[in-house]
Enzyme design. Sequence first.
Site, PDB file in Angstrom:
ATOM      1  N   ASN A 156       0.822  -1.203   0.000  1.00 36.65           N
ATOM      2  CA  ASN A 156       0.000   0.000   0.000  1.00 36.65           C
ATOM      3  C   ASN A 156       0.860   1.258   0.000  1.00 36.65           C
ATOM      4  OD1 ASN A 156      -1.962   2.079   0.634  1.00 36.65           O
ATOM      5  ND2 ASN A 156      -3.325   0.462   1.279  1.00 36.65           N
ATOM      6  N   ASP A 157       1.391   1.630   1.141  1.00 34.40           N
ATOM      7  CA  ASP A 157       2.131   2.885   1.243  1.00 34.40           C
ATOM      8  C   ASP A 157       3.350   2.917   0.331  1.00 34.40           C
ATOM      9  OD1 ASP A 157       0.430   3.908   3.315  1.00 34.40           O
ATOM     10  OD2 ASP A 157       1.423   2.526   4.689  1.00 34.40           O
TER      11      ASP A 157
END
Length: 471
Positions: free
Chosen positions: A395-396
């Site tokens: 994700n990040d």
Amino acid sequence: MFAQHIMGLSGLLAAALFILGLKRMSSPATALIGIVLAGIGMVVAVAASFLTIFDLPETARPYLTTNLTLAAVALVIGGGWAWLRGRKVEMTAMPQMVALYNGMGGGAAAAVAAVELSARGAPGALILAVTVAGALIGSISLTGSIIAWAKLDGKIDKPWRFGGQRIVNGLVFAATVVLGIAVIVFFDGPLLPVLAVLFFLGALAFGIMMTLPIGGADMPVVISLYNAFTGLAVGLEGYALQNPALMIAGMVVGSAGTLLTVLMAKAMNRSLANVLFSNFGDAAAGGAGEVQGQMKAADASDAGIAMRYASSVIIIPGYGLAVAQAQQKLYEFVKLLQAAGVDVKFAIHPVAGRMPGHMNVLLAEAGVPYDIIYDMEDINADFANTDVALVIGANDVVNPAARTDKTSPIYGMPILNADQAHQVYVIKRGQGKGYSGVENLLFYEENCNMVYGDAQAVLTRMVQAVKDLGA
């Protein structure tokens, strides 16, 4: 005297095996033999310590015999438990296990220091100062690692913060250092037991207080930091004991852990000072601006077929892959693509997963060849010429906000350039945010489609879709 010579030679042999093992661990292809070599070195060092009994006078042997017996019992219990847990641990629980075992190393160093301090005698100011320093660092590593384990295991589900927390933590640390100095100054005095107890309590408390404010997104850095602490503590206690194996092992682990901490901090766009002295995981406190566009869903079968007819695919694994235990199914899918002539590569971000190297271990467990696994700096330029980027659980580390949104807490963090691929598919269980709590702008890009579902189930459908093409 003969036993002392054997112990000295054994220590040098163990140290050589530690260094050689660490060197071999620098490459995934030789990491396994490196671990074995380092393990043999540890066995040699531990076995040699039992030779101490042969160089003692007859009057002292009963006491040492009792201690060695207790040590043997501890080795059997600890080794047996570690063997069983190591064989049964799930890949998702690997970070927790690493954090816990790392804490045990720091605790062992602190325990050695406590025994040395209780022995009284006249160790000399330098040896005494080194012993106290090792006790401080080892105690912090013990309780800090236990809190890290609790956070990773979900037993502590959010950071614990209050107003003036940094000041309080600073005062606790300062008081602990003062108590450590008092232990050195009043070592032969009647206050030593009280001062030593207060010193250890302060160090243990600071380890807890230092880690409680840290957010879960920063646990990879925390694990690496405490690994460095443990190595340093072991090295200091090795010096106090004049044990070359402990000194070299501690220095190797401490220096490697420190370097890894710096690299991990750089990968998250943090300075080392920020890692050490600020509240980690404050990313959730801020956020990106208003998100443009909307998430677009795609069917797993359609995504699988699209990759089958692509020329090139880069796969970005994340923690969701480990949670679903889908690494074997992913490699099955990769082999189908390769058989169809697709150029498949893996891209690994330094902080993907929950500990350093988590994704590398995950892929190695599935048998993915090392030569198609690339670090971020080696593959980032390839995304612009890649047909499809497949993101699984990450994700990040693929969030374009890190490049474009100066209001985002992750702004400036180096990311994998997945958004630059011609097409992006993201396998994700839902529309939730990442571990840091920041909205991922990639999911709203025109060239991105979301494939919702558990990674194991989604990859199973992808595999079947590709197989059906050849039926």
